[in-house]
Design an enzyme around this catalytic site. Sequence first.
Site: not given
Length: 296
Positions: A23, A83, A113, A115, A134, A174, A185
Site C-alpha cells: 500500500e 482507494h 466509508r 473517516d 461502505a 460488504k 487494519q
Amino acid sequence: MATGRGRSLGELISGGERSFSFEFFPPKDEAGETQLWDAIRALEPYRPTFVSVTYGAGGSTRDKTIGITGRIARETSLIPMAHLTCVGHTRDELGGILDAYVAEGVYHVMALRGDPKEGPRADWTPTDGGLDYAVDLVELARAHGDFRVGVAAFPEGHPSAESLDADADVLCAKARAGAEFAVTQMFFRAQDYFDLVQRVRDRGIDMPILPGIMPILNLGAIRRQGELIGTSVPEAVISRITDAGEDPAVIRAAGIELAAELCDELLAGGAPGLHFYTLNRSKATLEIFEKLRITV
C-alpha cells in the site's frame, strides 16, 4: 503493462499461492514522488498480487490517487487498486470518480466509508446526496462498470462498532454486496486476526481476508495511530521495543524482527498472504522479506 481488467483479486488471493501486496499514499511534493516511485520499482520484482493507493480525507488527494494508479497501470506490470471513500462526495461525484479510474485503466477499488476529517472516532456526518456506509459504495462500484472491489476489516473492531460481532456482521454484509476480499487494519496479535476470520466464517462467508502489516519503526507514532484507529499495542511488544534501548537502528531492528515473527505466525496459521503498509518506502518491507526468506 498491466490493466488487470477481468482478473479477480479474490480468486488470485485465495488461489493457493501466498499473496503479497503493498500500500502506498499520494506524495505531497516532488521529493515524495521520487521516493514513491523508487519504492514501487524496488518492490515490483516481487510480483505482488496488487498494489493499492490511498485516498485522502474528503477526497483531498483524489486527482493524485487517480494519476498514480493510472501511471502504475500504464508503466508497470502491477495491478493497481485505488482507494475510494464516501466522505464528502455525492453519489454522482463517486460515479464520476469511478469513470475517471476506468479512463486511466484502473478497474479495482478499495471501497471504504472513510473517516470524518476529525478522525475515526468522530461522529459521522452524512453528505447530502451521498452514501453513508461502505456497503453502499461496494454496491455502487459493482454496478458501475463491474469494478472488482476490496474492503477494510478490523481485527479489534472498528472504533464505531458496538461489538466485535456487530463489526463482523458489517464485514459480511460488504461481502454479500459484492466485495471479493478484505484487508485488515494494522494489528500486532495474530490471534486477533484469526478470531476475526473465524467470526466471518461462522457467518457463512468465505471471502479471503488479508492481514495488514505495519512494522513498528517508531513506537510513539504507532501507539498514537493505534489509539485513533482502535488498535492496541500489546505490552509484550512494547517491552521488546523498549528493551532495545534508545539507538534508533536497534529499535528499528527490533520492530522488523517483531513484524517478521507476526508474518510467520499468520502464514503458518493459514493467512492467504500479507499486505504491507509501506509508508512509500521499500526498505522495511524488503527487510521483512529477507527474514521470511522471500526472494525475487
